[in-house]
Design an enzyme around this catalytic site. Sequence first.
Site, short mmCIF file in Angstrom:
data_model
loop_
_atom_site.label_atom_id
_atom_site.label_comp_id
_atom_site.label_asym_id
_atom_site.label_seq_id
_atom_site.Cartn_x
_atom_site.Cartn_y
_atom_site.Cartn_z
N GLU A 275 -12.06 -4.81 -4.39
CA GLU A 275 -12.58 -3.45 -4.20
C GLU A 275 -11.89 -2.44 -5.11
O GLU A 275 -12.39 -1.33 -5.32
CB GLU A 275 -12.39 -3.01 -2.73
CG GLU A 275 -13.30 -3.71 -1.74
CD GLU A 275 -12.94 -5.19 -1.50
OE1 GLU A 275 -11.74 -5.52 -1.47
OE2 GLU A 275 -13.87 -6.02 -1.40
N ASP B 36 0.84 -1.19 0.00
CA ASP B 36 0.00 0.00 0.00
C ASP B 36 0.87 1.25 0.00
O ASP B 36 1.96 1.25 0.58
CB ASP B 36 -0.91 -0.03 1.24
CG ASP B 36 -2.10 0.89 1.10
OD1 ASP B 36 -2.32 1.43 -0.01
OD2 ASP B 36 -2.80 1.08 2.10
N SER C 238 -7.27 -5.74 -5.34
CA SER C 238 -8.35 -6.34 -4.55
C SER C 238 -9.67 -6.26 -5.31
O SER C 238 -9.81 -5.50 -6.28
CB SER C 238 -8.48 -5.61 -3.21
OG SER C 238 -9.14 -4.37 -3.40
N HIS D 56 2.62 3.25 -9.08
CA HIS D 56 2.39 1.81 -9.30
C HIS D 56 3.56 1.18 -10.05
O HIS D 56 3.94 0.05 -9.78
CB HIS D 56 1.08 1.59 -10.06
CG HIS D 56 -0.14 1.97 -9.26
ND1 HIS D 56 -0.31 1.59 -7.95
CD2 HIS D 56 -1.24 2.70 -9.58
CE1 HIS D 56 -1.47 2.06 -7.51
NE2 HIS D 56 -2.04 2.75 -8.47
N ARG E 41 1.88 -4.97 6.29
CA ARG E 41 1.17 -3.94 5.54
C ARG E 41 1.96 -2.64 5.61
O ARG E 41 2.35 -2.21 6.70
CB ARG E 41 -0.23 -3.71 6.07
CG ARG E 41 -0.93 -2.63 5.23
CD ARG E 41 -2.39 -2.52 5.47
NE ARG E 41 -2.98 -1.62 4.47
CZ ARG E 41 -4.26 -1.58 4.18
NH1 ARG E 41 -5.09 -2.38 4.78
NH2 ARG E 41 -4.71 -0.73 3.27
N LEU F 64 11.48 -20.48 -4.40
CA LEU F 64 10.56 -19.55 -3.77
C LEU F 64 9.18 -19.77 -4.37
O LEU F 64 9.05 -19.93 -5.59
CB LEU F 64 11.00 -18.09 -4.02
CG LEU F 64 10.04 -17.00 -3.51
CD1 LEU F 64 10.03 -16.94 -1.98
CD2 LEU F 64 10.40 -15.63 -4.08
N ARG G 204 -11.75 2.17 -8.55
CA ARG G 204 -10.85 3.25 -8.95
C ARG G 204 -11.15 3.69 -10.39
O ARG G 204 -11.91 3.04 -11.09
CB ARG G 204 -9.40 2.79 -8.81
CG ARG G 204 -9.08 2.48 -7.36
CD ARG G 204 -7.63 2.17 -7.15
NE ARG G 204 -7.39 1.91 -5.73
CZ ARG G 204 -6.20 1.93 -5.16
NH1 ARG G 204 -5.12 2.17 -5.88
NH2 ARG G 204 -6.08 1.70 -3.87
C1 IPE Z 1 -0.99 0.29 -4.06
O1 IPE Z 1 -1.13 1.44 -3.33
C2 IPE Z 1 -2.12 -0.70 -3.92
C3 IPE Z 1 -2.70 -1.15 -5.22
C4 IPE Z 1 -3.99 -1.21 -5.42
C5 IPE Z 1 -1.83 -1.55 -6.32
P1 IPE Z 1 -2.38 2.43 -3.42
O2 IPE Z 1 -2.75 2.67 -4.85
O3 IPE Z 1 -3.47 1.94 -2.55
O4 IPE Z 1 -1.73 3.75 -2.83
P2 IPE Z 1 -2.42 4.84 -1.89
O5 IPE Z 1 -3.05 4.11 -0.74
O6 IPE Z 1 -3.40 5.58 -2.73
O7 IPE Z 1 -1.27 5.69 -1.46
MG MG Z 2 -4.09 2.33 -0.64
#
Ligand code: IPE
Ligand code: MG
Length: 225
Positions: free
Chosen positions: A49, A2, A47, A19, A170, A113, A53
Amino acid sequence: MDGNGRWATNRGWPRLVGHRKGAERVKEIVRSAPDFGIRWLTVYAFSTENWKRSTEEVLGLMSIFTRYIEREADRIAADGVRMRFIGDRSRLDAKLQRLMEGIEARTAGLTRLNLTVAINYGGRDEILRTVRALAEDVAAGRLAPEAITDAMISQRLDTHGLPDPDLVIRTSGETRTSNFLPWQAAYAEYEFTEMLWPDFTPAALGEIVARFGNRERRFGGVISA
Ligand code: IPE
Ligand code: MG
């Protein structure tokens, strides 16, 4: 993983730059994981969810996943990494699904791995799909309700064949678990770090793993003498 968005926004850059940087970090973490004694590593990439976005961000993330597999496949195989995916893939585009299946098959015999990437993964969604499958067996008379066991549920989750996680990390200062492996992580240790994912280096992972090694885990029992 995150904090990609905030990492970019803090610099005045588009979220997708964060990203992309985050994906570079994944490569480094994957390469360094065996050095810390990690044999099983699961990363939460997208996710159930995250569809909320913007279209631009969702498509950008999907293209990062596609390119990651295309560009990293040889390296992953050469490093002895077995790659798997968890989550509901039916909603992903056909090309990405083919790449996912291809690398799973190509690396199926590798053991250095075990890397699992959660894409369109949600713990409740996974449990829901598992409950439906069990209910179908019960309805068809193939399974008696009282015959359902804890192990049977584990075997029908997307993570079948993977051990339960010992440690969940996390990043980005959030202290929620956000639908990540709720069944599997019932006894996991949690570590929360303020670091944003694009700042999370192998050294940071090493520190957390070392701290984890000092924790005492009793699994509901008592301290052994
Ligand atoms: C990466 O971080 C998580 C993904 C969905 C790839 P975020 O995109 O949630 O970053 P923040 O929380 O907006 O900073
Ligand atoms: Mg986030």
